[in-house]
Write an enzyme that holds these catalytic residues in place. Sequence first.
Site, PDB file in Angstrom:
ATOM      1  N   HIS A  21       0.837  -1.199   0.000  1.00 31.61           N
ATOM      2  CA  HIS A  21       0.000   0.000   0.000  1.00 31.61           C
ATOM      3  C   HIS A  21       0.877   1.256   0.000  1.00 31.61           C
ATOM      4  O   HIS A  21       0.576   2.243  -0.651  1.00 31.61           O
ATOM      5  CB  HIS A  21      -0.884   0.044   1.259  1.00 31.61           C
ATOM      6  CG  HIS A  21      -1.942  -1.017   1.318  1.00 31.61           C
ATOM      7  ND1 HIS A  21      -3.232  -0.768   1.706  1.00 31.61           N
ATOM      8  CD2 HIS A  21      -1.900  -2.347   1.047  1.00 31.61           C
ATOM      9  CE1 HIS A  21      -3.946  -1.883   1.666  1.00 31.61           C
ATOM     10  NE2 HIS A  21      -3.146  -2.864   1.279  1.00 31.61           N
ATOM     11  N   ASP A 124      -5.394   5.982   2.161  1.00 26.25           N
ATOM     12  CA  ASP A 124      -5.477   4.551   1.881  1.00 26.25           C
ATOM     13  C   ASP A 124      -6.878   4.031   2.201  1.00 26.25           C
ATOM     14  O   ASP A 124      -7.560   4.558   3.088  1.00 26.25           O
ATOM     15  CB  ASP A 124      -4.447   3.817   2.746  1.00 26.25           C
ATOM     16  CG  ASP A 124      -4.287   2.376   2.330  1.00 26.25           C
ATOM     17  OD1 ASP A 124      -3.393   2.105   1.528  1.00 26.25           O
ATOM     18  OD2 ASP A 124      -5.091   1.521   2.794  1.00 26.25           O
ATOM     19  N   TRP A 349      14.901  -8.400   1.701  1.00 27.74           N
ATOM     20  CA  TRP A 349      14.422  -7.309   0.836  1.00 27.74           C
ATOM     21  C   TRP A 349      15.274  -7.207  -0.412  1.00 27.74           C
ATOM     22  O   TRP A 349      16.493  -7.056  -0.318  1.00 27.74           O
ATOM     23  CB  TRP A 349      14.448  -5.972   1.595  1.00 27.74           C
ATOM     24  CG  TRP A 349      13.727  -4.887   0.840  1.00 27.74           C
ATOM     25  CD1 TRP A 349      14.291  -3.897   0.097  1.00 27.74           C
ATOM     26  CD2 TRP A 349      12.314  -4.690   0.739  1.00 27.74           C
ATOM     27  NE1 TRP A 349      13.325  -3.100  -0.465  1.00 27.74           N
ATOM     28  CE2 TRP A 349      12.092  -3.563  -0.083  1.00 27.74           C
ATOM     29  CE3 TRP A 349      11.201  -5.361   1.250  1.00 27.74           C
ATOM     30  CZ2 TRP A 349      10.814  -3.098  -0.395  1.00 27.74           C
ATOM     31  CZ3 TRP A 349       9.941  -4.883   0.933  1.00 27.74           C
ATOM     32  CH2 TRP A 349       9.756  -3.767   0.130  1.00 27.74           C
ATOM     33  N   ALA A 350      14.642  -7.281  -1.559  1.00 28.30           N
ATOM     34  CA  ALA A 350      15.382  -7.235  -2.826  1.00 28.30           C
ATOM     35  C   ALA A 350      15.102  -5.914  -3.548  1.00 28.30           C
ATOM     36  O   ALA A 350      14.012  -5.361  -3.402  1.00 28.30           O
ATOM     37  CB  ALA A 350      14.906  -8.376  -3.717  1.00 28.30           C
ATOM     38  N   ASN A 371       1.155  -4.895  -6.898  1.00 25.91           N
ATOM     39  CA  ASN A 371       2.313  -4.088  -7.307  1.00 25.91           C
ATOM     40  C   ASN A 371       3.320  -4.936  -8.061  1.00 25.91           C
ATOM     41  O   ASN A 371       3.871  -4.501  -9.077  1.00 25.91           O
ATOM     42  CB  ASN A 371       2.968  -3.440  -6.086  1.00 25.91           C
ATOM     43  CG  ASN A 371       2.012  -2.480  -5.426  1.00 25.91           C
ATOM     44  OD1 ASN A 371       1.776  -1.393  -5.937  1.00 25.91           O
ATOM     45  ND2 ASN A 371       1.420  -2.893  -4.318  1.00 25.91           N
ATOM     46  N   ALA A 390      -5.662 -12.899   0.755  1.00 27.41           N
ATOM     47  CA  ALA A 390      -6.379 -11.665   0.386  1.00 27.41           C
ATOM     48  C   ALA A 390      -6.944 -11.779  -1.033  1.00 27.41           C
ATOM     49  O   ALA A 390      -7.489 -12.803  -1.420  1.00 27.41           O
ATOM     50  CB  ALA A 390      -5.466 -10.450   0.560  1.00 27.41           C
TER      51      ALA A 390
HETATM   52  N1  UDP Z   1       9.206  -5.288  -2.796  1.00 26.01           N
HETATM   53  C1  UDP Z   1      10.545  -5.020  -2.994  1.00 26.01           C
HETATM   54  N2  UDP Z   1      11.443  -5.922  -2.525  1.00 26.01           N
HETATM   55  C2  UDP Z   1      11.092  -7.056  -1.869  1.00 26.01           C
HETATM   56  C3  UDP Z   1       9.710  -7.332  -1.689  1.00 26.01           C
HETATM   57  C4  UDP Z   1       8.789  -6.423  -2.169  1.00 26.01           C
HETATM   58  O1  UDP Z   1      10.921  -4.003  -3.586  1.00 26.01           O
HETATM   59  O2  UDP Z   1      11.955  -7.823  -1.489  1.00 26.01           O
HETATM   60  C5  UDP Z   1       8.207  -4.317  -3.285  1.00 26.01           C
HETATM   61  C6  UDP Z   1       7.639  -4.738  -4.619  1.00 26.01           C
HETATM   62  O3  UDP Z   1       8.410  -4.193  -5.672  1.00 26.01           O
HETATM   63  C7  UDP Z   1       6.221  -4.168  -4.546  1.00 26.01           C
HETATM   64  C8  UDP Z   1       5.886  -4.201  -3.069  1.00 26.01           C
HETATM   65  O4  UDP Z   1       7.119  -4.286  -2.385  1.00 26.01           O
HETATM   66  O5  UDP Z   1       6.216  -2.835  -4.989  1.00 26.01           O
HETATM   67  C9  UDP Z   1       5.048  -5.400  -2.685  1.00 26.01           C
HETATM   68  O6  UDP Z   1       3.740  -5.195  -3.091  1.00 26.01           O
HETATM   69  P1  UDP Z   1       2.829  -6.339  -3.697  1.00 26.01           P
HETATM   70  O7  UDP Z   1       1.511  -5.728  -3.983  1.00 26.01           O
HETATM   71  O8  UDP Z   1       3.507  -6.984  -4.834  1.00 26.01           O
HETATM   72  O9  UDP Z   1       2.735  -7.429  -2.569  1.00 26.01           O
HETATM   73  P2  UDP Z   1       2.492  -7.388  -0.972  1.00 26.01           P
HETATM   74  O10 UDP Z   1       3.798  -7.075  -0.370  1.00 26.01           O
HETATM   75  O11 UDP Z   1       1.460  -6.343  -0.717  1.00 26.01           O
HETATM   76  O12 UDP Z   1       2.042  -8.762  -0.660  1.00 26.01           O
END
Ligand code: UDP
Length: 492
Positions: A21, A124, A349-350, A371, A390
């Site tokens: 979000h 949000d 975290w990537a 995303n 979800a």
């Molecule tokens: N993300 C990232 N690195 C990671 C994990 C997630 O940059 O290791 C970012 C990803 O690019 C996206 C967001 O975090 O923009 C995750 O959102 P998404 O809707 O894909 O999934 P959620 O985390 O809500 O399950």
Amino acid sequence: MEAQSHHRLNVLFLPYPTPGHLLPMVDTARLFAKHGVSVTILTTPAIASTFQNAIDSGFNCGYHIRTQVVPFPSAQVGLIDGLENMKDATTLEMLVKIGYGLSTLQDEIELRFQDLQPDCIVTDMMYPWTVESAEKLGIPRIFFYSSSYFSNCASHFIRKHRPHESLVSDSHKFTIPGLPHRIEMTPSQLADWIRSKTRATAYLEPTFESESRSYGALYNSFHELESEYEQLHKNTLGIKSWNIGPVSAWVNKDDGEKANRGHKEDLAEEPELLNWLNSKQNESVLYVSFGSPTRLPHAQLVELAHGLEHSGHSFIWVIRKKDENGDSFLQEFEQKMKESKNGYIIWNWAPQLLILDHPAIGGIVTHRGWNSILESVSAGLPMITWPMFAEQFFNEELLVDVLKIGVPVGAKENKLWASMGKEEVMGREEIAKAVVQFMAKEESREVRKRARELGDASKKSIEKGGSSYHNLMQLLDELISLKKTRTCEKPD
Ligand code: UDP
């Protein structure tokens, strides 16, 4: 600066503290600022620290953008200092405490609204009470939704008609009513709170209802991706919505912005990762990620490791640790992959945007977070879909049955990672089979072609003359007119 005319428009953004979000909202706030809007992002301190660098660099380039922080009540809710982001919660209890902490901030946030006197608030979906706050201030509230039109429509019609309730078993299929495509699902693929009335239903229903009570809604999507569902949404809810995505590609143009998005410190492994990627052939590497909060159970990690190894394809795998204790199986696996150079493990975290845009990447295994989907589409990449919880099963239907750019791994049960048991574990054979089929260029030729075409369409949508660009301009012009009307109507 891209446009001057939206100066003097003050817009306040209130994000929800989980990357899925938060990141698109921060990108949207930066996008507004780039188009001359004066932007304030209101959040708590640890959350602000994850994007402050991007805000500072925007400010230094002359954009009117800043962050305002509201202290998070860590001690009051029994959390350690700095634990404000849902992605850092390792238990369900921590998630609940973060949610509770946020709910105690309502009065303080409303005071900030009054002090800052914005012309519009973009908040949000998880803050339904901001509809009333905006009414009190006589300004528009824009509902920010961080998933697809498709998933919102599907969820709306299932909640309205409850077609799953007439089935004798949770594994039988029902057709979602009201949609332009014939989409079938099983009750097991629905989130608990939709399937039956739970405590979460009472909490989440008002968040969705607040959309139709808002002035309008912002969607991080683009017209060419789901135009029929954009139209259906308009017809169904009867409110305006603006489709302005993909915002990540619009504002994160250079490698530094891509690498550091959503992360406080510079990522140390980046040069090593890029060297590894540069050593691979084009479209030969699979990127495997389950988003930000999901931490897979040990049994599933083991199966996934074997499945990826047995597939024989190169991969980058982002693993979120459950706790700080080392997992000897995964450590050995990482070592083995380092030696064979077949796999690259990233802990926690990537730099996802940077990875997806690299020519060596040939596809992604994703949990169907919206995303990650949009970011893959932007990069023209097809996907193996492995939804978890979800609305992710709805997104899978969009990708597999409507857009035909995804191949399902075969997930059947909608379960939050924290309550996932042994019975939901996907076996190594199924995983290896899905990867082998997907990476075989002949078998996935059509899927790849469509993904590339949508990637091109997404790039055009955010250029001048493109659909998202047009929508953003229209929204900002409308907000300016509303402001003018309001200012003229004010008594002396
Ligand atoms: N993300 C990232 N690195 C990671 C994990 C997630 O940059 O290791 C970012 C990803 O690019 C996206 C967001 O975090 O923009 C995750 O959102 P998404 O809707 O894909 O999934 P959620 O985390 O809500 O399950």
